[in-house]
Design an enzyme around this catalytic site. Sequence first.
Site, PDB file in Angstrom:
ATOM      1  N   ALA A  87       0.812  -1.050  -0.257  1.00 35.54           N
ATOM      2  CA  ALA A  87       0.025  -0.285  -0.354  1.00 35.54           C
ATOM      3  C   ALA A  87       0.945   1.571  -0.433  1.00 35.54           C
ATOM      4  CB  ALA A  87      -1.446   0.201   0.968  1.00 35.54           C
ATOM      5  N   CYS A  88       0.446   2.575  -0.801  1.00 35.50           N
ATOM      6  CA  CYS A  88       1.033   3.751  -0.568  1.00 35.50           C
ATOM      7  C   CYS A  88       0.003   4.611  -0.763  1.00 35.50           C
ATOM      8  CB  CYS A  88       2.008   3.629  -1.765  1.00 35.50           C
ATOM      9  SG  CYS A  88       2.796   5.254  -1.934  1.00 35.50           S
ATOM     10  N   GLY A  89      -0.109   5.985   0.808  1.00 39.12           N
ATOM     11  CA  GLY A  89      -1.610   6.166   0.639  1.00 39.12           C
ATOM     12  C   GLY A  89      -0.953   7.631  -0.462  1.00 39.12           C
ATOM     13  N   THR A  92      -1.235   6.400  -3.254  1.00 44.25           N
ATOM     14  CA  THR A  92      -3.127   6.124  -3.639  1.00 44.25           C
ATOM     15  C   THR A  92      -3.312   7.435  -4.078  1.00 44.25           C
ATOM     16  OG1 THR A  92      -3.147   5.018  -2.428  1.00 44.25           O
ATOM     17  CG2 THR A  92      -5.512   5.429  -3.581  1.00 44.25           C
TER      18      THR A  92
END
Length: 304
Positions: A87-89, A92
């Site tokens: 994931a990567c905030g 995103t």
Amino acid sequence: MSSFLGSLDVRNSGVHLMRSQGNSFLLRITFSENVEKAFCLTQSVLELFFSLCSVCPVDQFIELICDNETTRWHIRFWNCNGTVAKACGNGTRCAAHLLYRLGYCGAKMTFHGPVGLLNTSIEMGMPFCDEGDKKVQNLFQDVSVHQGKGRGISLKFAEKNFSKKEWEYFKQNDSYIGGVDVGNFHLIIIGKEDPFLYVRFYHEQFKKNLSTYRENFFNISYVRYKTSGNADISTWERGVGPTLACGSAACAALVALRKIYPISQVRLYFPGGPISVFYCEKKGYEHKASSVYERCVCGGGVVR
């Protein structure tokens, strides 16, 4: 670099450069009837690239694939050393901004990611701004990313992923330590030291020459809480090293801070810029910051 981009530029795709809170991203858009096959093809191209080049020009590469049958958008992340990120905030955030800018989605967007759904919402603002006597498209956009409710990770499990000297470094000066899972694993240390210097020293002492990354490696953040819902923070990111900002780390930091302070929101000041994080019992955690569109570096795409 040009040959690398050319190998990724296929029909109906484009590669775009974007930034958020100091982090830089290359985002590729494409359409496919076989999403997993398309991701595997990109993985093979990236493996070839990283076998030939030791330095990546951006912090992360992101692929956005629209399934032609379901019209769902899928997202995958690769770190600058070639490892896969769950994931990567901030990545995103840039993805939602890009698709909105190109007219592929509205203000609210759902991505199908490696660890589940990633929901985003764009703060509706002026699409154009004045520049002298003409109007130009606004390249900045505030985007919120919903990170979910997160969960705590036992410190016994976390400790197993670090050397004895690393763990002693984390525990010094009566620091609070918390393990948090918000799609990827985070170790949050809360104390009174300078976060930037703390993370820089950690990198120089323990991780500078590390060439392999285990699957369960943690991102490490040091937080110095101030007053009135403000805090300084710096993050060491798996596959990257000291990073200018990290959206998922921001949410993990609030999860840990809530164990100590009666707060439901905090504004975290990363070296690359601030990220605001909010918690509500129904939706969980979300972080909000700005995304910046730089340019299309390869391929096409009709700008909104």
